[in-house]
Design a protein around this motif. Structure first.
Motif, PDB file in Angstrom:
ATOM      1  N   ILE A  38       0.841  -1.192   0.000  1.00 14.09           N
ATOM      2  CA  ILE A  38       0.000   0.000   0.000  1.00 14.09           C
ATOM      3  C   ILE A  38       0.882   1.250   0.000  1.00 14.09           C
ATOM      4  O   ILE A  38       0.407   2.349   0.163  1.00 14.09           O
ATOM      5  N   GLU A  41       1.852   4.772  -3.500  1.00 16.26           N
ATOM      6  CA  GLU A  41       1.706   6.219  -3.609  1.00 16.26           C
ATOM      7  C   GLU A  41       3.052   6.931  -3.361  1.00 16.26           C
ATOM      8  O   GLU A  41       3.470   7.777  -4.163  1.00 16.26           O
ATOM      9  N   GLY A 227      -3.215  10.230  -5.017  1.00 14.83           N
ATOM     10  CA  GLY A 227      -4.026   9.036  -4.829  1.00 14.83           C
ATOM     11  C   GLY A 227      -3.876   7.983  -5.920  1.00 14.83           C
ATOM     12  O   GLY A 227      -4.490   6.925  -5.849  1.00 14.83           O
ATOM     13  N   PHE A 230      -2.987   4.464  -4.915  1.00 10.64           N
ATOM     14  CA  PHE A 230      -4.093   3.669  -4.387  1.00 10.64           C
ATOM     15  C   PHE A 230      -5.049   3.243  -5.498  1.00 10.64           C
ATOM     16  O   PHE A 230      -5.610   2.155  -5.455  1.00 10.64           O
ATOM     17  N   LEU A 233      -3.647   0.251  -7.007  1.00 11.32           N
ATOM     18  CA  LEU A 233      -3.961  -0.921  -6.185  1.00 11.32           C
ATOM     19  C   LEU A 233      -5.388  -1.388  -6.486  1.00 11.32           C
ATOM     20  O   LEU A 233      -5.658  -2.585  -6.633  1.00 11.32           O
ATOM     21  N   SER A 234      -6.290  -0.408  -6.608  1.00 10.63           N
ATOM     22  CA  SER A 234      -7.672  -0.738  -6.983  1.00 10.63           C
ATOM     23  C   SER A 234      -7.706  -1.457  -8.317  1.00 10.63           C
ATOM     24  O   SER A 234      -8.440  -2.429  -8.494  1.00 10.63           O
TER      25      SER A 234
END
Lengths: 312, 389
Positions: A38, A41, A227, A230, A233-234
């Protein structure tokens, strides 16, 4: 809307999905070997800064790209040391990497490149129209008038798929992500594999950052990842942990971003904030939908202590 | 009998030394992180000594500085407690940031649209609304975890962004100040604001946060429910076998954890900002993770670490004004602290074990030679209270 608007929208959608795709494939490498990153970023931010610093101080965009790759590889190595060797919690280390990336790039961005109006502009990554294909009406303008990194990132998708599914090393990576103990007993070096995946992932994070700074704006701005680490990651989750799925999700999210910008400029009444929420909401829905179906590598975020080191 | 006694003494002493060495190592981690921050300043062309002097003066140099430190510590403490509480149940709530935003939003709605109440009714209603907002936001992740097995880590992160955009939409659209031009709500009515302490920016929210820390300590360490929570956190499987309702606890803990952050969000609006606007939190929710880790994931430890990080923040503001070095330097220091604390066992595990063993041997050996065993128990204060499990 006329055709020109559609073409420029498609071109922007692809341009904006490139950083997501690069970062997403980077996360995919780590995920497949069982590491939850995570901290993407922060890694992307460091790559973005390194790109502009390299391009500015060595005067060429190639130097910038190289600097991004090296910075990414370094931070990937540090990340690997922290989560693989020391076995520290991956979520917490990821958060720390995000803070570190934001802090270091803001402080050094200001001192090395200046801020605001006086911020350094660097040589950007050149747009290269592909001969013949670029002349196709509409489609050519949208798809084949992109910069070098855009083409490279989309070529990366089949390459990663081949690597994961058709090579011995790819099988090893997947084995390590699913069941490290079984992989270890078969003689696969779990830690070495995870280190390799982290460094590759870090390099791709660096290039993703470069594609933001040198590829889109030609300069570094504070917290420019905004962002996207992230969202990448999505994209991996929404793409069910496959290269092709990640690409499709990146295009979808990049498209939402491009649409959002156009809504704002055309004054269309759908609040742009809802467009910005879209990737995150979709990921949550997808995650609830897939769960229990075994899409996520089973050993995700579980540190592994190798058999040869268990003499406690 | 004597042998048993000696074993108990040994254990209790070991536990105490464990806490003591932890404190020493945490302090060491903070010191190393400050050095790392200094190195960054040096490379960025600022004198670290001067900068740290500015930070120190800004944070604790005078009464006003220290009050400002406590103002900054307030949301950090709420966020730290939010992370701590979930963490003790084995959950990763990375969503304090989003829960702060939704708590602030819900509280502001209650403040602006429930008019005409006296403050002693209105303020509690607003705080409860903040609580509910945070609880619902975290509850979504908890529900998806329990019902669908979806990772609360990913969902809480996603919800952070959804919350930030939701607040951004509300303050530019439906809740925008009538007639105003800025993306912010109208000023909250006085009956919904938190009172100020000592005629300064410091507000009652700080006391609320400390009260929350004490309350959480009692819940976690002095109640059956707290025991259940910690049992689930230590070993879910074993807890289930013992008959502890794991799923119910996961959902409840997520919601309460979010509720704490929700109050934090409303306290920041009602105590400091007086109105809701976009991006009012500069990442307090993420800082909460560092606060919780340095606080040893103990509610009371959080108070100290929140003040430490609050001081860094308010001091860094002073530094930015004077030298132009970005306050983001604080992030570098925080990140270094997190990394050192989390890898603590790897770096210092062996060393710690040896120190504890040698100290225990020395103390128990010497004391038990000189006195009867019972007295040793008194000297060491055994039986005063249970230790942490």
């Amino acid at each position: 809307m006329n055709e020109e608007v559609v073409v420029s929208f498609l071109a922007a959608a692809i341009r904006l999905s490139v950083p997501l795709l690069l970062a997403g494939i980077g996360i995919l490498f780590m995920s497949r070997s069982g590491i939850l990153n995570i901290g993407m970023e922060g890694m992307v931010l460091m790559g973005a800064l390194a790109g502009v610093v390299g391009a500015h101080y060595y005067g060429s965009m190639e130097a910038g790209l190289l600097a991004s790759v090296l910075a990414g590889a370094f931070i990937g190595l540090v990340f690997a040391f922290l989560v693989v060797t020391t076995g520290a919690d991956q979520v917490v280390i990821g958060t720390a990497i995000n803070l570190l990336g934001l802090g270091l790039t803001t402080v050094f961005g200001r001192s090395l490149l200046g801020m605001g109006q006086e911020a350094v502009q660097a040589e950007g990554i050149p747009v290269i129209p592909i001969p013949i294909l670029a002349d196709i009406p509409y489609v050519g303008e949208a798809l084949f008038h992109q910069n070098l990194l855009a083409y490279a990132s989309f070529l990366l998708v089949p390459a990663a798929a081949l690597l994961f599914y058709k090579t011995n090393w790819g099988l090893q990576v997947r084995a390590v992500g699913e069941h490290p103990l079984a992989a270890d007993t078969l003689g696969i070096r779990v830690h070495k594999t995870r280190y390799a995946c982290c460094v590759i992932g870090g390099m791709l994070a660096g290039i993703a950052g470069c594609s933001l700074s040198l590829g889109i704006l030609n300069q570094f701005t504070e917290n420019m990842a905004a962002g996207r680490g992230f969202i990448a990651l999505s994209a991996v989750i929404f793409g069910k942990w496959t290269p092709g799925g990640t690409m499709a999700a990146s295009l979808l999210f990049g498209g939402a971003d491009a649409l959002q910008l156009r809504f704002q400029s055309f004054g269309i009444q759908i609040p742009y904030q809802f467009m910005l929420m879209f990737p995150y909401l979709l990921t949550m829905i997808a995650l609830a939908w897939f769960s229990g179906k075994g899409k996520q590598p089973a050993a995700t975020a579980v540190p592994y202590k190798s058999l040869s080191n268990r003499s406690e | 009998m004597a042998q048993e006694m000696r074993a108990t003494i040994h254990e209790s002493l070991e536990r105490k030394l464990n806490v003591l060495t932890d404190i020493v190592f945490y302090a060491g981690s903070v010191a190393i992180a400050l050095l790392a921050g200094g190195l960054v300043m040096l490379v960025a062309g600022v004198s670290p000594i001067e900068a740290y002097k500015l930070i120190w003066d800004g944070a604790v140099g005078d009464a006003n500085g220290f009050k400002e430190t406590l103002v900054k510590a307030t949301p950090l403490l709420f966020a730290g407690l939010c992370y701590t509480f979930a963490y003790r149940c084995g959950l990763f709530n990375i969503g304090a940031e989003g829960q702060l935003y939704v708590g602030a939003l819900a509280g502001t709605v209650a403040a602006l649209y429930v008019p005409g109440l006296p403050w002693y009714v209105h303020l509690p209603v607003c705080i409860l609304a903040g609580c509910a907002g945070g609880a619902i936001w975290a509850g979504i992740a908890g529900f998806l975890k329990v019902g669908r097995g979806a990772s609360e880590i990913i969902n809480t992160i996603m919800l952070n962004y959804v919350a930030i955009y939701l607040v951004s939409y509300m303050v530019t659209g439906p809740m925008k100040e009538p007639g105003g031009t800025l993306p912010q709500t109208a000023r909250l009515p006085d009956s919904a604001l938190l009172g100020k302490l000592f005629d300064s920016r410091l507000h009652y929210g700080f006391l609320l946060a400390v009260a929350a820390a004490i309350l959480l300590y009692f819940i976690l360490h002095r109640t059956v429910w707290g025991y259940e929570i910690r049992a689930v956190g230590l070993n879910k499987q074993a807890a289930k076998v013992m008959g502890i309702p794991v799923n119910r606890n996961v959902l409840l803990v997520m919601m309460l954890s979010g509720a704490i952050a929700g109050i934090g969000g409303y306290a920041e609006i009602a105590g400091v900002q007086n109105r809701l606007f976009q991006n009012f939190s500069p990442g307090f929710g993420y800082d909460g993770i560092a606060v919780a880790l340095v606080g040893g994931a103990h509610p009371l430890g959080n108070i100290g670490s929140a003040i430490l990080f609050g001081g860094l923040r308010s001091g860094a503001n002073a530094m930015q004004r004077m030298t132009g070095t970005s306050t983001s330097l604080v992030y570098v220091i925080q990140a270094t602290i997190i990394i050192l604390v989390v890898c603590n066992r790897y770096w210092f595990g062996g060393l710690k074990k040896r120190i504890i063993a040698s100290l225990t041997a020395r103390v128990v050996g010497r004391r038990s030679d000189a006195r009867p065993e019972e007295n040793v128990a008194v000297v060491l204060g055994i039986g005063e209270r249970e230790g942490r499990s």
